[in-house]
Design a protein around this motif. Sequence first.
Motif, PDB file in Angstrom:
ATOM      1  N   GLN A   1     -12.035   1.550  17.628  1.00 56.39           N
ATOM      2  CA  GLN A   1     -12.227   1.802  16.204  1.00 56.39           C
ATOM      3  C   GLN A   1     -10.895   1.678  15.471  1.00 56.39           C
ATOM      4  N   LEU A   2     -10.786   0.669  14.623  1.00 56.56           N
ATOM      5  CA  LEU A   2      -9.593   0.482  13.806  1.00 56.56           C
ATOM      6  C   LEU A   2      -9.648   1.418  12.608  1.00 56.56           C
ATOM      7  N   ASN A   3      -8.602   2.228  12.462  1.00 53.22           N
ATOM      8  CA  ASN A   3      -8.539   3.191  11.367  1.00 53.22           C
ATOM      9  C   ASN A   3      -7.721   2.591  10.231  1.00 53.22           C
ATOM     10  N   ALA A   4      -8.403   1.969   9.271  1.00 54.05           N
ATOM     11  CA  ALA A   4      -7.710   1.291   8.167  1.00 54.05           C
ATOM     12  C   ALA A   4      -6.983   2.275   7.263  1.00 54.05           C
ATOM     13  N   SER A   5      -7.488   3.496   7.151  1.00 54.48           N
ATOM     14  CA  SER A   5      -6.866   4.480   6.256  1.00 54.48           C
ATOM     15  C   SER A   5      -5.477   4.882   6.725  1.00 54.48           C
ATOM     16  N   LYS A   6      -5.201   4.763   8.026  1.00 52.39           N
ATOM     17  CA  LYS A   6      -3.885   5.112   8.560  1.00 52.39           C
ATOM     18  C   LYS A   6      -3.057   3.890   8.913  1.00 52.39           C
ATOM     19  N   SER A   7      -3.605   2.697   8.702  1.00 55.06           N
ATOM     20  CA  SER A   7      -2.844   1.471   8.936  1.00 55.06           C
ATOM     21  C   SER A   7      -1.934   1.207   7.732  1.00 55.06           C
ATOM     22  N   GLU A   8      -0.797   0.566   7.970  1.00 50.35           N
ATOM     23  CA  GLU A   8       0.194   0.366   6.913  1.00 50.35           C
ATOM     24  C   GLU A   8       0.680  -1.073   6.904  1.00 50.35           C
ATOM     25  N   LEU A   9       1.134  -1.507   5.728  1.00 50.54           N
ATOM     26  CA  LEU A   9       1.669  -2.856   5.541  1.00 50.54           C
ATOM     27  C   LEU A   9       3.022  -2.756   4.857  1.00 50.54           C
TER      28      LEU A   9
ATOM     29  N   PRO B   1       4.988  -9.716  -2.313  1.00 52.32           N
ATOM     30  CA  PRO B   1       3.642  -9.475  -2.851  1.00 52.32           C
ATOM     31  C   PRO B   1       3.399  -7.997  -3.122  1.00 52.32           C
ATOM     32  N   ARG B   2       2.727  -7.699  -4.211  1.00 53.04           N
ATOM     33  CA  ARG B   2       2.384  -6.313  -4.554  1.00 53.04           C
ATOM     34  C   ARG B   2       0.893  -6.041  -4.425  1.00 53.04           C
ATOM     35  N   SER B   3       0.111  -7.092  -4.258  1.00 50.98           N
ATOM     36  CA  SER B   3      -1.342  -6.919  -4.203  1.00 50.98           C
ATOM     37  C   SER B   3      -1.760  -6.382  -2.842  1.00 50.98           C
ATOM     38  N   ALA B   4      -2.913  -5.736  -2.819  1.00 51.29           N
ATOM     39  CA  ALA B   4      -3.440  -5.168  -1.583  1.00 51.29           C
ATOM     40  C   ALA B   4      -3.910  -6.277  -0.652  1.00 51.29           C
ATOM     41  N   SER B   5      -3.807  -6.016   0.637  1.00 51.93           N
ATOM     42  CA  SER B   5      -4.258  -6.964   1.653  1.00 51.93           C
ATOM     43  C   SER B   5      -5.475  -6.392   2.363  1.00 51.93           C
ATOM     44  N   ARG B   6      -6.315  -7.289   2.839  1.00 49.26           N
ATOM     45  CA  ARG B   6      -7.552  -6.873   3.484  1.00 49.26           C
ATOM     46  C   ARG B   6      -7.332  -6.627   4.968  1.00 49.26           C
TER      47      ARG B   6
ATOM     48  N   GLY C   1      -9.992  -5.774   7.906  1.00 49.82           N
ATOM     49  CA  GLY C   1     -11.397  -5.544   8.220  1.00 49.82           C
ATOM     50  C   GLY C   1     -12.211  -5.477   6.940  1.00 49.82           C
ATOM     51  N   THR C   2     -12.901  -4.371   6.757  1.00 56.83           N
ATOM     52  CA  THR C   2     -13.715  -4.180   5.552  1.00 56.83           C
ATOM     53  C   THR C   2     -12.972  -3.384   4.490  1.00 56.83           C
ATOM     54  N   ASP C   3     -11.734  -2.993   4.757  1.00 54.85           N
ATOM     55  CA  ASP C   3     -10.943  -2.199   3.825  1.00 54.85           C
ATOM     56  C   ASP C   3      -9.726  -2.980   3.362  1.00 54.85           C
ATOM     57  N   THR C   4      -9.006  -2.395   2.425  1.00 51.86           N
ATOM     58  CA  THR C   4      -7.768  -2.983   1.935  1.00 51.86           C
ATOM     59  C   THR C   4      -6.655  -1.943   2.004  1.00 51.86           C
ATOM     60  N   ILE C   5      -5.427  -2.428   2.155  1.00 52.88           N
ATOM     61  CA  ILE C   5      -4.274  -1.528   2.148  1.00 52.88           C
ATOM     62  C   ILE C   5      -3.234  -2.076   1.185  1.00 52.88           C
ATOM     63  N   THR C   6      -2.562  -1.152   0.504  1.00 54.40           N
ATOM     64  CA  THR C   6      -1.519  -1.512  -0.448  1.00 54.40           C
ATOM     65  C   THR C   6      -0.170  -1.516   0.257  1.00 54.40           C
ATOM     66  N   PRO C   7       0.675  -2.501   0.012  1.00 51.36           N
ATOM     67  CA  PRO C   7       1.995  -2.528   0.654  1.00 51.36           C
ATOM     68  C   PRO C   7       2.796  -1.267   0.338  1.00 51.36           C
TER      69      PRO C   7
ATOM     70  N   CYS D   1       2.017 -16.215  -0.214  1.00 51.04           N
ATOM     71  CA  CYS D   1       0.556 -16.148  -0.394  1.00 51.04           C
ATOM     72  C   CYS D   1      -0.164 -16.689   0.834  1.00 51.04           C
ATOM     73  N   ASP D   2       0.365 -17.778   1.393  1.00 47.22           N
ATOM     74  CA  ASP D   2      -0.218 -18.338   2.604  1.00 47.22           C
ATOM     75  C   ASP D   2      -0.046 -17.371   3.780  1.00 47.22           C
ATOM     76  N   LEU D   3       1.122 -16.737   3.863  1.00 47.96           N
ATOM     77  CA  LEU D   3       1.359 -15.755   4.918  1.00 47.96           C
ATOM     78  C   LEU D   3       0.400 -14.578   4.796  1.00 47.96           C
ATOM     79  N   GLN D   4       0.168 -14.129   3.577  1.00 42.20           N
ATOM     80  CA  GLN D   4      -0.756 -13.025   3.355  1.00 42.20           C
ATOM     81  C   GLN D   4      -2.170 -13.394   3.777  1.00 42.20           C
ATOM     82  N   GLN D   5      -2.576 -14.627   3.504  1.00 41.76           N
ATOM     83  CA  GLN D   5      -3.911 -15.087   3.884  1.00 41.76           C
ATOM     84  C   GLN D   5      -4.040 -15.181   5.411  1.00 41.76           C
ATOM     85  N   ARG D   6      -3.016 -15.757   6.051  1.00 42.13           N
ATOM     86  CA  ARG D   6      -3.054 -15.878   7.509  1.00 42.13           C
ATOM     87  C   ARG D   6      -3.024 -14.503   8.171  1.00 42.13           C
ATOM     88  N   LEU D   7      -2.317 -13.570   7.556  1.00 40.39           N
ATOM     89  CA  LEU D   7      -2.258 -12.220   8.100  1.00 40.39           C
ATOM     90  C   LEU D   7      -3.620 -11.549   8.038  1.00 40.39           C
TER      91      LEU D   7
END
Length: 373
Positions: free
Chosen positions: A208-216, A229-234, A236-242, A185-191
Motif C-alpha cells: 500500500q503506497l501512502n501518498a499522504s506521507k510521500s514527498e517531492l 516547477p511549483r505545480s503538484a505532481s501525480r 497514483g490516484t493522488d497528487t503531492i505538492t513540491p 515539464c518532460d521530467l515531471q511527466q516521466r516521473l
Amino acid sequence: MLRSFGHTARFPIFSVVSKLLERIVSRQLVNYLQTFDLLPSLQSGFRSGHSTETAVLRVLSDILEAVDSGDVAALVLLDLSAAFDTVDYDVLLRQMHLSFGQDGPALSSFRSYLHGRSQYVRRSMQKSSVMHPPCGVPQGSVLGPILFIMYTADLVLAVEQHDFCPHLYADDTQVDGFSRPQATCDLQQRLSECIDDVYSWMQSNRLQLNASKSELLWCATTRRQCQLPRSASRIGTDTITPSATVRDLGICIDADLSMKSQVQRTVASCFAVLRQLRSIRQSVPQLVYQTLIVSLVLTRLDYGNATLAGISAALLNRLQSVLRTLRLGQSLAYVARIISQSLMASLHWLRAPERITFKLAVIVYRALHCTAP
C-alpha cells in the motif's frame, strides 16, 4: 513448523529456540544471496556495512552531480503503509523460487515458516482469541527483514526502466532523476509515469503506497530556484505538492542543497538535550557527565554529518557552537584541561569541521576495504 505468540501487534514475543533457528537460517540465506550477488545493490536496509547515512549519501551524490552539471534534479520519497504486514506469502514464495533459486526442501521450510502462524494479543490477564494472519512477515523476527528485501527486489527494476535511479532502505523508497532546466515539464511527466508503474507494481504485490506521507523535492542551485516547477505532481490516484525541504531517513535536504535545515535541526536537538543535562551537572561525577555528553549530544552532532561536507562557514560555526557550549558548561579548571589538544584527541572531541572530515575518511576507508557500499 515454527510458531510465535505475540503479546501486542507492534512488539511480538518470540521464543528463544525460534530466534536461534531463525538466526542459523538467516546466516545461511544471506551467505547464499551474497555469494551469488542476488541482493539488489541499491537496497541498503538490514545489510552489513550499509546504513541510513550511506543511503542518503548515495542519493545526495547523484543529485549534487546533476546540479553541478547545470541540471535540475527531482527526488521523490515514497512511503508504504504497514509494509511488513502486507507481504503476501504466495507472492513471496514465488519470488524466492523464480528470482532467488529457492527450491525443494529449502522452499518447503520457508513455506512452513510462513503459513499456519498463530498469534493473539494479551493485556495483563486478558487474552484475545487466537488468529492466523493471512499475510505479513513477522516483525521482530530475525528472518523478517531479509524476506522483505527479497519480496521488494523487483521494485528496483520497475524504477530503472524509466531511466530513474532508485534507492531503497527497507520500506523507504527514494527515486531521483534529472534533466536540463528547459526540460523540467518532460521530467515531471516521466516521473509521474514512473510512479504510476511503481503504484501498479505495489498494488499487484499487495503493498500500500501512502501518498499522504510521500514527498517531492525539486533541487537546483540558488540561481535556478525560480525555474523549478511549483505545480503538484501525480502519485497514483493522488497528487503531492513540491516541498522546500524533505526529511530522508532522518536527514533534512533543502531544495538548494544548502543543508541549512539539517544544521538547524541538529543544533536545536543538541541544545535541547544540553538544557536537560544542565540540571544534573552538579549531581553526577564528571566522568558520568562526560559519558552522557558523548552518548546524548555528540551522537546527535555526528549523525549524518558526512552529508554536510562543503556547507558554508556560517553553518559550520553553528555546529561548532554546540561544542563551545560544552566547554563553557564546565568549571574553569576543567575548561583549561579540555582545551588541551591531547585531551581533545583522547576523547575524540574534534571540532565540527574535523568531525565531518573524520566521518568521510571512515566511510572512504570502509568502502576501499569492501566493508561499506
